[in-house]
Design a protein around this motif. Structure first.
Motif: not given
Length: 237
Positions: A80-98
């Protein structure tokens, strides 16, 4: 397209950098240091070694849970800190799927298991149809006996991986009636590269969220929340 990938859902700390559909760097540590000590220094070292500017990133991919409450919070706060500072989105991925994606192309059922304590595991059942990862049993926190019974009912061969396997190995070997095996050491734990592989696909499909909206998927309440609920039910609060 460049994605920075963070994995902190368990004991493993792992970061990776994806460029289009190519992984151009990965740094993974499975040791006893906390993620608050390791994650950002690992990101910094990876970025410096590759020689990119964080401003070149198009998104931050994150292993979104389930998993360790502390690890997920640290990973989420970092993303969240990096995405907010860089104004870019977050891509969430299920831990179990990964975790399941570590075993690309495996025939039969893939059963990731993460130790959730109290004789429970975070788990699901997955498999590959061609190059597509399919979910047969959605992620859940279950008694280990329940997921093993489902595996027996399914009747297909299965491969186990994750930090819950050594914890419940005796029960696996006592209960499972179908052919089974264990993933080898280089594939049996979380890796940012696997998270990143799925994240590239999700990014292309538009499965993103803002830093403001992002939150981990814990699947169940924390121990502190469960204890408070029990006290409330007992009339002690």
């Amino acid at each position: 397209m460049k994605l920075l990938v963070l994995e902190s859902s368990g004991l493993v700390a792992s970061v990776a950098l994806m460029e289009e559909e190519k992984m151009i760097g990965e740094y993974t540590v499975n040791f006893k240091k906390t993620h608050s000590q390791t994650l950002l220094p690992m990101v910094d070292e990876l970025v410096k070694n590759i020689g990119i500017d964080l401003k070149e990133l198009d998104g931050i991919a994150i292993s979104n849970g389930p998993g360790s409450f502390t690890g997920l919070r640290i990973g989420s706060a970092t993303a969240k800190g990096l995405a907010q500072a860089l104004n870019i989105p977050i891509v969430p991925v299920s831990t179990l799927e990964a975790l399941a994606a570590n075993l690309f192309g495996t025939k039969g059922i893939i059963c990731p298991m993460m130790d959730a304590r109290r004789n429970q595991v975070y788990t699901g059942l997955y498999g590959y149809e061609g190059s597509r990862l399919i979910t047969y049993e959605k992620p859940d926190a279950l008694p280990v006996t329940e997921i093993l019974e489902k595996i027996n009912q399914n009747g297909e061969s299965v491969i186990f991986l994750g930090d819950g396997v050594p914890v419940y190995k005796n029960q696996i070997e006592e209960m499972v009636k179908v052919p089974f095996r264990y993933a080898p050491p280089h594939l049996n734990r979380q890796r940012a590269g696997a998270v990143g592989t799925l994240a590239v696909q999700y990014f292309q499909e538009g499965k993103m969220e803002s830093a403001r909206d992002h939150k981990p998927d814990y699947l169940r309440k924390s121990q502190a929340e469960r204890e408070l609920l029990e006290k409330q039910k007992a009339g002690q609060v």
